[in-house]
Write a protein that holds these residues in place. Sequence first.
Motif, mmCIF file in Angstrom:
data_model
loop_
_atom_site.group_PDB
_atom_site.id
_atom_site.type_symbol
_atom_site.label_atom_id
_atom_site.label_comp_id
_atom_site.label_asym_id
_atom_site.label_seq_id
_atom_site.Cartn_x
_atom_site.Cartn_y
_atom_site.Cartn_z
ATOM 1 N N ARG A 121 20.185 -27.312 10.284
ATOM 2 C CA ARG A 121 20.676 -26.413 9.236
ATOM 3 C C ARG A 121 19.683 -26.333 8.072
ATOM 4 O O ARG A 121 19.511 -25.269 7.461
ATOM 5 C CB ARG A 121 22.042 -26.893 8.731
ATOM 6 N N TYR A 217 21.448 -31.625 2.644
ATOM 7 C CA TYR A 217 22.421 -30.694 2.084
ATOM 8 C C TYR A 217 22.162 -30.386 0.614
ATOM 9 O O TYR A 217 22.504 -29.297 0.144
ATOM 10 C CB TYR A 217 23.847 -31.199 2.316
ATOM 11 N N CYS A 240 27.049 -23.682 7.644
ATOM 12 C CA CYS A 240 26.960 -25.113 7.326
ATOM 13 C C CYS A 240 28.321 -25.797 7.216
ATOM 14 O O CYS A 240 28.430 -27.003 7.445
ATOM 15 C CB CYS A 240 26.228 -25.308 5.998
#
Length: 308
Positions: A121, A217, A240
């Motif tokens: 991601r 993240y 996500c």
Amino acid sequence: MSNSSSSISQFLLLPFADTRELQLLHFCLFLGIYLAALLGNGLIIITIACDHRLHTPMYFFLLNLSLTDLGCISTTVPKSMGNSLWDTRAISYTGCVAQLFFFVFFISTEYYLLTVMAYDRYVAICHPLHYGTLLGSRACVHMAAAAWASGFLHAVLHTANTFSLPLCHGNAVDQFFCEIHHILKLFCSDAFLRETGVIVVGVSLSFGCFVFIVVSYVQIFRAVLRIPSQQGRHKAFSTCLPHLAVVSMFVSNAMFAYLKPPSISSIFLDLVVSFLYSVFPPAVNPLIYSMRNQELKDAVCKLMAGCF
């Protein structure tokens, strides 16, 4: 009883219920959860394998994650169901060794795969132009293989070290499956120190993966907030959120299970917590990943329509 683990021919697992009616209720409940996990994860695996449009890094890792979910729940639930159905607590020594090995193997591999998926991601959102280069088919296979191999080595290390220790406190395990934390309670206090080094290594690796996920993240959120259009930000977040939800559930349950203070520990609480991190996630992860993923839902519907 001898202090040597070789004198133990079986372990006694903790039952969920002590009356016949509740045992049958437990069997039916676990059967429903197990079938839901088999159906959900099986559909994801078959759909991704059969639909060429889903042959991308994200779905490749999701397929591997579904395999670990199936392995994890199949390691613990069928034996617990069988014990409730046949009104027994016993599991053979060999069965307990196998159960601990496969549970550690699948749960460790799942955590490493979740770490790899965080990297996927991160690259997709922060470095989209290099996505095909950094996450080509060969790189994806290597990362997935590394996750499986790491989980295998972790399981071998824990299992071999655990069952080489002498037992001093009987054979009754205060859990519905052979979980390493509760098996260790049966060891002699001096022997437990031999396992401490293995635990420290495992915790260090787990913490390293956790830090990597958090840092990934942080970078993802910073990149998303710089996207000018609201639609673009929403699309980026939507790719996500399922992974973030699964990671949050996995880490929070595991941390509470192993780091909760002894003052609030009880057999009932341990049963509930172990259920939440070993049985519940494999059943709900397919829902989490498909709920906001229209592409996956469309592929599943297409597969179902083709079958019927």
